[in-house]
Design an enzyme around this catalytic site. Structure first.
Site, PDB file in Angstrom:
ATOM      1  N   GLY A  14       0.806  -1.210   0.000  1.00 20.14           N
ATOM      2  CA  GLY A  14       0.000   0.000   0.000  1.00 20.14           C
ATOM      3  C   GLY A  14       0.837   1.257   0.000  1.00 20.14           C
ATOM      4  O   GLY A  14       0.504   2.239   0.671  1.00 20.14           O
ATOM      5  N   ALA A  15       1.911   1.261  -0.781  1.00 18.53           N
ATOM      6  CA  ALA A  15       2.900   2.341  -0.701  1.00 18.53           C
ATOM      7  C   ALA A  15       2.870   3.295  -1.884  1.00 18.53           C
ATOM      8  O   ALA A  15       3.784   4.085  -2.063  1.00 18.53           O
ATOM      9  CB  ALA A  15       4.299   1.749  -0.554  1.00 18.53           C
ATOM     10  N   ASP A  39       1.276  -2.209  -4.530  1.00 22.03           N
ATOM     11  CA  ASP A  39       0.001  -1.498  -4.443  1.00 22.03           C
ATOM     12  C   ASP A  39      -0.897  -1.953  -5.579  1.00 22.03           C
ATOM     13  O   ASP A  39      -0.416  -2.347  -6.648  1.00 22.03           O
ATOM     14  CB  ASP A  39       0.203   0.020  -4.517  1.00 22.03           C
ATOM     15  CG  ASP A  39      -0.884   0.781  -3.797  1.00 22.03           C
ATOM     16  OD1 ASP A  39      -2.049   0.704  -4.229  1.00 22.03           O
ATOM     17  OD2 ASP A  39      -0.579   1.456  -2.795  1.00 22.03           O
ATOM     18  N   TYR A 151     -13.456  -1.662  11.479  1.00 20.76           N
ATOM     19  CA  TYR A 151     -12.058  -1.215  11.393  1.00 20.76           C
ATOM     20  C   TYR A 151     -11.333  -1.504  12.701  1.00 20.76           C
ATOM     21  O   TYR A 151     -10.217  -2.035  12.702  1.00 20.76           O
ATOM     22  CB  TYR A 151     -12.038   0.276  11.074  1.00 20.76           C
ATOM     23  CG  TYR A 151     -10.666   0.877  10.941  1.00 20.76           C
ATOM     24  CD1 TYR A 151      -9.930   0.734   9.772  1.00 20.76           C
ATOM     25  CD2 TYR A 151     -10.098   1.626  11.979  1.00 20.76           C
ATOM     26  CE1 TYR A 151      -8.671   1.309   9.631  1.00 20.76           C
ATOM     27  CE2 TYR A 151      -8.848   2.198  11.857  1.00 20.76           C
ATOM     28  CZ  TYR A 151      -8.139   2.036  10.688  1.00 20.76           C
ATOM     29  OH  TYR A 151      -6.890   2.593  10.565  1.00 20.76           O
ATOM     30  N   THR A 188      -4.880  11.157   5.137  1.00 19.63           N
ATOM     31  CA  THR A 188      -4.721  10.224   4.034  1.00 19.63           C
ATOM     32  C   THR A 188      -6.094   9.867   3.467  1.00 19.63           C
ATOM     33  O   THR A 188      -7.139  10.204   4.039  1.00 19.63           O
ATOM     34  CB  THR A 188      -4.033   8.923   4.487  1.00 19.63           C
ATOM     35  OG1 THR A 188      -4.904   8.218   5.389  1.00 19.63           O
ATOM     36  CG2 THR A 188      -2.711   9.206   5.179  1.00 19.63           C
TER      37      THR A 188
END
Length: 251
Positions: A14-15, A39, A151, A188
């Site tokens: 996920g970068a 990703d 979450y 983000t």
């Protein structure tokens, strides 16, 4: 083991953007040999690699398109054939209170599966040379409030898993360090994820009035800052633009 980011090969999931990208940038800034960005967002990932390569040198950053819920075997085999990996950062995550299954698959199941694949690969007692696994959880992995129920469940699990995997008993045998990172509210894309309709107003009120929003850069820097000294099994919190600190968890 000597914990020094210099000449390390680092894999970050996920970068392509956000916290993962900043972790990648900071590792390269601190002398990492190669940074492998994983990703599902191919266009953004390729742009990230170009930016990092322009900044640190051709070949310093590599992009592999990857869905962490589906591509573990294929992508890890490709990585292990080409590189001697020293660090894995499981950063990919989602906030989707409309789907418990997707939340658990990405935030928890994938983290466990990727951790165990690289843990087995790194184990000194099985011919590896040791290494470090960072798992990105959340401040919400141990806070008590009514918001983001699914979450929270996923991040609670990540903390428990990583603390146990990183227990000194396991480290002494394998030489693989496992550390949990718990960011607070950070600016983000994940904050645009959906919550339950009747939670939306309360959750937005928390974001607007009860927290200081951090930049992803501060998280990336904090993660690399603790690389040289963080003990295995520890959990670190970075919130409200304060310095990173050990989490107040029971031993």
């Amino acid at each position: 083991m000597a914990y020094d980011p210099t000449n390390k090969v680092v894999v970050v999931t996920g970068a392509a953007r956000g916290i993962g990208y900043e972790i990648a940038d900071q590792f390269l800034q601190n002398g990492a040999k190669t940074l492998i960005i994983l990703d599902i967002l191919e266009d953004i990932g390729l742009k990230a690699v170009k930016t990092l390569s322009d900044k640190y040198g051709e070949g310093k950053a590599v992009f592999l398109k990857c869905d962490v819920t589906k591509d573990l075997e294929k992508v890890s085999e490709e990585i292990f054939q080409k590189y001697q990996v020293d660090v894995l950062v499981n950063n990919a995550g989602v906030l989707n209170e409309a789907s418990f299954r997707q939340t658990i698959e990405i935030n928890c199941t994938a983290v466990v599966e990727w951790s165990m694949k690289f843990w087995e690969y790194m184990r000194m007692d099985k011919g590896g040379r040791g290494g470090t696994i960072y798992n990105v959880a959340s401040l919400y992995g141990f806070q008590y409030n009514p918001w983001t129920v699914f979450y929270k469940a996923s991040k609670y699990a990540v903390i428990g898993f990583t603390r146990s995997l990183g227990h000194p008993y396991n480290y002494d045998k394998t030489g693989v360090r496992a550390i949990t990172i718990c960011p607070g509210f950070t600016d983000t894309a994940i904050l645009t994820g959906n919550t339950w309709d009747w939670h939306k107003e309360g959750f937005e009120n928390v974001m607007e009035n009860e927290v200081i929003l951090q930049t992803p850069e501060t998280i990336g820097k904090a993660v690399v800052d603790i690389f040289t000294f963080a003990e295995t099994g520890t959990v670190w919190v970075k919130e409200n633009n304060e310095p990173i600190k050990l989490a107040p968890l029971c031993t």
